[in-house]
Design an enzyme around this catalytic site. Structure first.
Site, PDB file in Angstrom:
ATOM      1  N   ILE A  78     115.771  36.288 -17.324  1.00  0.00           N
ATOM      2  CA  ILE A  78     116.382  35.172 -18.040  1.00  0.00           C
ATOM      3  C   ILE A  78     116.506  34.020 -17.047  1.00  0.00           C
ATOM      4  CG2 ILE A  78     118.383  34.408 -19.391  1.00  0.00           C
ATOM      5  CD1 ILE A  78     116.853  36.783 -20.692  1.00  0.00           C
ATOM      6  N   GLU A  79     115.645  33.033 -17.220  1.00  0.00           N
ATOM      7  CA  GLU A  79     115.613  31.935 -16.252  1.00  0.00           C
ATOM      8  C   GLU A  79     116.654  30.875 -16.580  1.00  0.00           C
ATOM      9  OE1 GLU A  79     111.466  30.763 -15.961  1.00  0.00           O
ATOM     10  OE2 GLU A  79     111.044  32.562 -14.774  1.00  0.00           O
ATOM     11  N   ASN A  80     116.793  29.935 -15.650  1.00  0.00           N
ATOM     12  CA  ASN A  80     117.803  28.882 -15.792  1.00  0.00           C
ATOM     13  C   ASN A  80     117.232  27.587 -15.231  1.00  0.00           C
ATOM     14  OD1 ASN A  80     120.358  27.300 -14.937  1.00  0.00           O
ATOM     15  ND2 ASN A  80     121.153  29.003 -16.130  1.00  0.00           N
ATOM     16  N   ALA A  81     117.619  26.460 -15.828  1.00  0.00           N
ATOM     17  CA  ALA A  81     117.163  25.162 -15.342  1.00  0.00           C
ATOM     18  C   ALA A  81     117.540  24.972 -13.874  1.00  0.00           C
ATOM     19  CB  ALA A  81     117.758  24.055 -16.199  1.00  0.00           C
ATOM     20  N   TYR A 107     117.177  26.852 -10.998  1.00  0.00           N
ATOM     21  CA  TYR A 107     116.334  28.044 -10.784  1.00  0.00           C
ATOM     22  C   TYR A 107     117.059  29.228 -10.150  1.00  0.00           C
ATOM     23  CZ  TYR A 107     112.337  24.874 -11.599  1.00  0.00           C
ATOM     24  OH  TYR A 107     111.449  23.981 -12.120  1.00  0.00           O
ATOM     25  N   CYS A 118     116.825  38.359 -12.798  1.00  0.00           N
ATOM     26  CA  CYS A 118     115.609  39.185 -12.883  1.00  0.00           C
ATOM     27  C   CYS A 118     115.776  40.280 -13.937  1.00  0.00           C
ATOM     28  CB  CYS A 118     115.324  39.851 -11.544  1.00  0.00           C
ATOM     29  SG  CYS A 118     114.579  38.784 -10.306  1.00  0.00           S
ATOM     30  N   GLU A 145     115.138  43.469 -13.744  1.00  0.00           N
ATOM     31  CA  GLU A 145     115.741  44.709 -13.236  1.00  0.00           C
ATOM     32  C   GLU A 145     117.251  44.543 -13.106  1.00  0.00           C
ATOM     33  OE1 GLU A 145     113.303  42.927 -12.022  1.00  0.00           O
ATOM     34  OE2 GLU A 145     111.884  44.102 -10.830  1.00  0.00           O
ATOM     35  N   CYS A 154     111.315  42.670  -6.806  1.00  0.00           N
ATOM     36  CA  CYS A 154     111.586  41.801  -5.652  1.00  0.00           C
ATOM     37  C   CYS A 154     112.617  42.470  -4.744  1.00  0.00           C
ATOM     38  CB  CYS A 154     112.077  40.428  -6.115  1.00  0.00           C
ATOM     39  SG  CYS A 154     113.766  40.412  -6.742  1.00  0.00           S
ATOM     40  N   CYS A 159     116.183  42.825  -6.106  1.00  0.00           N
ATOM     41  CA  CYS A 159     116.285  43.857  -7.151  1.00  0.00           C
ATOM     42  C   CYS A 159     116.219  45.265  -6.557  1.00  0.00           C
ATOM     43  CB  CYS A 159     115.191  43.663  -8.203  1.00  0.00           C
ATOM     44  SG  CYS A 159     115.559  42.278  -9.290  1.00  0.00           S
TER      45      CYS A 159
HETATM   46  N1  THU Z   1     111.274  38.363 -11.586  1.00  0.00           N
HETATM   47  C1  THU Z   1     111.848  39.483 -12.120  1.00  0.00           C
HETATM   48  O1  THU Z   1     112.356  39.469 -13.246  1.00  0.00           O
HETATM   49  N2  THU Z   1     111.857  40.609 -11.370  1.00  0.00           N
HETATM   50  C2  THU Z   1     111.309  40.723 -10.122  1.00  0.00           C
HETATM   51  O2  THU Z   1     111.437  41.763  -9.492  1.00  0.00           O
HETATM   52  C3  THU Z   1     110.533  39.615  -9.582  1.00  0.00           C
HETATM   53  C4  THU Z   1     110.664  38.321 -10.268  1.00  0.00           C
HETATM   54  C5  THU Z   1     111.282  37.135 -12.381  1.00  0.00           C
HETATM   55  C6  THU Z   1     112.163  36.045 -11.829  1.00  0.00           C
HETATM   56  C7  THU Z   1     111.515  34.799 -12.401  1.00  0.00           C
HETATM   57  O3  THU Z   1     112.044  34.569 -13.697  1.00  0.00           O
HETATM   58  C8  THU Z   1     110.048  35.171 -12.523  1.00  0.00           C
HETATM   59  O4  THU Z   1     109.986  36.586 -12.450  1.00  0.00           O
HETATM   60  C9  THU Z   1     109.156  34.558 -11.460  1.00  0.00           C
HETATM   61  O5  THU Z   1     109.622  34.842 -10.196  1.00  0.00           O
END
Ligand code: THU
Length: 134
Positions: free
Chosen positions: A47-50, A52, A57, A59, A91, A94
């Site tokens: 779930i992203e955000n303006a 950043y 993530c 996970e 990542c 996570c």
């Molecule tokens: N992202 C994840 O959801 N999990 C990870 O382990 C790596 C990255 C997401 C974060 C962001 O919304 C997008 O992938 C690009 O980095």
């Protein structure tokens, strides 16, 4: 159910969750699915955000959702990315979040769709965790 069948089912759940990701900035959709000790499957998506840095993530979303409903031990987590190269690995941040709840195995998807199960201890060697406080 064989381990492979269970891992494939978790990958399916993660892929389904990824389809509900909110990723307008990166267009990189990620899904995660985990099993709690009592066999409940919990999923999450990124779930992203303006702003950043406030992005959550997939996970982290799945693990915190499970923990908020009372889970304290999570055995296996599957991760699927819909828009990038396979296998898609968690990542660093996570990996640490998975570590908190004792995750043993991270399941990723090979290019041919087959499950790749990797011990979290391989993804996060010599890790810091809750035992440090005991
Ligand atoms: N992202 C994840 O959801 N999990 C990870 O382990 C790596 C990255 C997401 C974060 C962001 O919304 C997008 O992938 C690009 O980095």
């Amino acid at each position: 159910m064989s381990e492979t069948t269970a891992h494939l089912a978790l990958l399916d759940a993660a892929r389904d969750a990824a389809s509900r990701a909110y990723a307008p900035y990166s267009s990189f959709r990620v899904g995660a699915a985990l099993v709690t000790e009592d066999g409940t499957v919990v999923t999450g998506a990124n779930i992203e955000n303006a702003a950043y840095g406030a992005t959550i993530c997939a996970e982290a979303n799945a693990v915190t959702t499970a923990a908020a409903t009372g889970a304290r031990r999570i055995d296996t987590v599957a991760v699927v990315c819909l828009d990038g190269a396979a296998p898609c690995t968690p990542c660093g941040n996570c990996r640490q979040i998975l570590r908190e709840f004792g995750v043993e195995t991270v399941v990723m998807q090979a290019e041919d769709g087959s499950p790749i199960g990797v011990p979290l201890s391989e993804l996060l060697p010599m890790s810091f965790g809750p035992e440090a406080f005991t």
